[in-house]
Design an enzyme around this catalytic site. Structure first.
Site, PDB file in Angstrom:
ATOM      1  N   GLU A   1     -58.977   3.326  -2.051  1.00 28.76           N
ATOM      2  CA  GLU A   1     -58.675   2.052  -2.728  1.00 28.76           C
ATOM      3  C   GLU A   1     -59.823   1.520  -3.577  1.00 28.76           C
ATOM      4  OE1 GLU A   1     -55.569   0.154   0.464  1.00 28.76           O
ATOM      5  OE2 GLU A   1     -57.687  -0.051   0.916  1.00 28.76           O
TER       6      GLU A   1
HETATM    7  C1  TNX Z   1     -55.142   0.532   3.908  1.00 28.10           C
HETATM    8  S1  TNX Z   1     -55.742   3.188   4.890  1.00 28.10           S
HETATM    9  C2  TNX Z   1     -56.517   0.693   3.996  1.00 28.10           C
HETATM   10  C3  TNX Z   1     -57.293  -0.261   4.789  1.00 28.10           C
HETATM   11  C4  TNX Z   1     -56.441  -1.335   5.387  1.00 28.10           C
HETATM   12  C5  TNX Z   1     -55.155  -0.729   5.888  1.00 28.10           C
HETATM   13  C6  TNX Z   1     -54.298  -1.694   6.624  1.00 28.10           C
HETATM   14  C7  TNX Z   1     -56.954   2.994   4.003  1.00 28.10           C
HETATM   15  C8  TNX Z   1     -57.736   4.173   3.745  1.00 28.10           C
HETATM   16  N1  TNX Z   1     -57.189   1.770   3.520  1.00 28.10           N
HETATM   17  O1  TNX Z   1     -58.315  -0.804   3.996  1.00 28.10           O
HETATM   18  O2  TNX Z   1     -57.142  -1.904   6.443  1.00 28.10           O
HETATM   19  O3  TNX Z   1     -54.466  -0.219   4.799  1.00 28.10           O
HETATM   20  O4  TNX Z   1     -53.198  -1.053   7.187  1.00 28.10           O
END
Ligand code: TNX
Length: 543
Positions: free
Chosen positions: A349
């Site tokens: 992300e």
């Molecule tokens: C996605 S999964 C994220 C996290 C959040 C999560 C909550 C991932 C690699 N990144 O930053 O905490 O969703 O479900």
């Protein structure tokens, strides 16, 4: 260092297997029971059937007389390995409070509970074991200590659930006669705990480690940094922890692990045969670091600490030289504290990092991990950069992940990048079970106990060669979770299912049989003080 934590306001507590066993000992295991089933608890009739354990074993062959632990029982640790003695002491620590027996751990031969290392038995591999139970003794044999430890977990589950209580209980303490032969399907069986969104104390992490060990997990991935908090002391950048660790989601005071706290977690995990995989999430998810040191920001201005739950807004400054001093220092110091093989650099992300910058940054960050002797793990977005040779990508997509993204991961896998699978709509323990679940999130949908168990890691992603799958992980993100009780409501009962996917042969996979074996874990979890979610799909055994 433990500061006070955010308290959520009055959150109400949520509350046939194809086992290769001889039919005689396991009849009925695959059938859905009509109501609660008795656990075979203290003083109850026959001992628990061999093979009625989670994760399901490779082979359970019932036969012969049961073994009974008595006041005269000794735990015999063969050979001169200090580690075997330590496993014997650990087993005694489990059995003494509930049985009330002395259970001395001795080096001499004779009957009793026997723990033995034996290099022959190539079929057991590095983590497998054989457990033989008969009238005079129960013998656990393995090629290495990890296998003995896993065999001890099987022995616990073959005893009545009350064995897990901390005060003397009524026996008898019988183990069914026969042989269990067992070894894992995958080498990488992991759980992740997000200690950044909410901070969890060393004691809370140890409690989770003990629960993971019960189900033969062998990795604990700690998500040590994120926008909301930096949780590990770094001597060369002290404000990361002392300032950047000062809060958490909701605005509580957060906290961080001192180096000695972290070493204690690593030591405790190792004593349960779990390897700690530290994650420093880069280059996004870095608001806590950016807030702690103004020079890490492209504009030289530190943002405020963040206590919300948005993602994707922060990025290290890719063109600045100081960014790489920071990455080098942090990776060096965390790697020095970590005896394990792996170092997770996040990479998910990074929505406010341009693609070009992301690729350039991940090249440099991976090189730093290699320089300090660790194997790179990154979230699967790493496959959109250039994974170094030997790097591992952790897939966290879900049913709505686009074909192009899946194909990118599959291409990387075909080119040699190994995968750890934690699909969000299967393995994410922070997803709500259903619409009534109070805790957790639902961006990947609801994840029922059946949904989290009923998939095949080897066939999950099209175009991925089976041998590219190193294993599975159950991540637990903590935006909504503040203490052990809340961790446990989300992890149980889904965590044992992911553990089973990681351990048990594909041939044992069967939801109808699994839910009965899982139901038998209820009294055991209760005896351990785990307030698990009573999923209606599971025929929970009565206590
Ligand atoms: C996605 S999964 C994220 C996290 C959040 C999560 C909550 C991932 C690699 N990144 O930053 O905490 O969703 O479900």
């Amino acid at each position: 260092m433990r500061l006070h934590r955010t308290r959520r306001v009055a959150l109400p507590r949520l509350l046939g297997s194809l086992l290769l066993v001889t039919a005689a000992g396991i009849s009925g295991i695959g059938a859905a029971p009509e109501g609660p089933v008795a656990d075979g608890g203290p003083a109850a009739g026959p001992p628990r059937p061999l093979g009625q354990i989670v994760p399901a074993p490779v082979r359970a062959e019932p036969g012969g007389s049961p073994y009974t632990i008595t006041p005269a029982t000794r735990i015999r640790v063969g050979g001169d390995s200090g580690e075997v003695r330590r496993i014997g002491d650990y087993l005694a620590g489990v059995l003494r409070p509930s049985t009330g027996y002395a259970l001395p751990v001795t080096g001499d031969g004779g009957d009793g509970i026997r723990l033995r290392l034996d290099e022959d038995n190539p079929e057991l591999g590095a983590e497998g074991y054989r457990l033989k139970s008969g009238s005079g003794s129960v013998t656990i044999t393995a090629r290495g200590p990890a296998g003995l430890f896993h065999g001890v977990q099987t022995l616990r589950q073959l005893l009545p659930a009350a064995v897990e209580r901390k005060s003397p209980q009524k026996g008898p303490w019988k183990v069914a006669g026969g042989t269990v032969t067992d070894a894992p399907r995958y080498a990488y069986r992991s759980a992740m705990l997000d200690v950044s969104r909410h901070f969890f104390s060393v004691a809370e992490v140890k409690r989770y480690i003990d629960q993971l060990a019960l189900y033969k997990m062998n990795k604990l991935h700690l998500h040590l940094s994120d926008d909301q908090g930096w949780r590990i002391a770094i001597d060369s950048w002290p404000r990361l922890a002392t300032y950047g660790g000062q809060t958490e989601v909701g605005g509580g005071l957060g906290g961080h692990y001192t180096k000695s706290d972290y070493r204690e977690i690593v030591r405790y995990a190792a004593s349960r045969y779990l390897e700690v995989v530290p994650e420093i999430d880069l280059p996004g998810h870095t608001n806590a670091a950016l807030a702690s040191y103004a020079e890490l920001n492209c504009d030289g201005v530190a943002p405020p600490l963040y206590t919300g739950t948005q993602v994707g807004f922060s990025s290290l400054c890719v063109p600045k030289a100081v960014t790489y001093d920071f990455v080098d220092d942090v990776v060096r110091e965390v790697a020095e504290l970590t005896p394990g093989e792996y170092f997770h650099i996040g990479g998910d992300e990074a929505h406010s990092t341009s693609h070009e910058d992301y690729v350039a940054f991940m090249d440099r960050a991976q090189a730093v991990v290699g320089k300090y002797g660790k194997t790179v793990i990154g979230w699967h977005q790493l496959t959109g950069a250039t994974p170094v040779k030997g790097a591992i990508a952790q897939y966290w997509g879900y049913d709505r992940t686009g074909a192009a993204e899946r194909e990118q991961v599959a291409r990387a896998a075909a080119n040699g990048t190994k995968l750890v699978l934690s699909p969000a709509d299967r393995g994410y323990l922070d997803m709500k079970y259903d619409k009534d679940t109070e805790l957790g999130l639902s961006w990947a949908g609801y994840v029922s106990v059946e949904r989290s168990y009923d998939w095949n890691p080897a066939a999950y992603l099209d175009g991925v060669p089976q041998e590219a799958v190193l294993g599975v992980e159950a991540p637990l993100w903590s935006e909504t979770l503040t203490d052990s009780g809340e961790i446990e409501q989300m992890a149980f009962p889904r965590l044992p299912g992911i553990a089973e996917l990681g351990w048990s042969p594909a041939a044992t996979h069967d939801w109808e049989a699994y839910r009965v074996r899982l139901g038998a874990q209820g009294p055991r979890l209760s005896a351990l003080g785990v307030d698990y979610y009573r999923a209606p799909q599971v025929p929970w055994a009565t206590e």
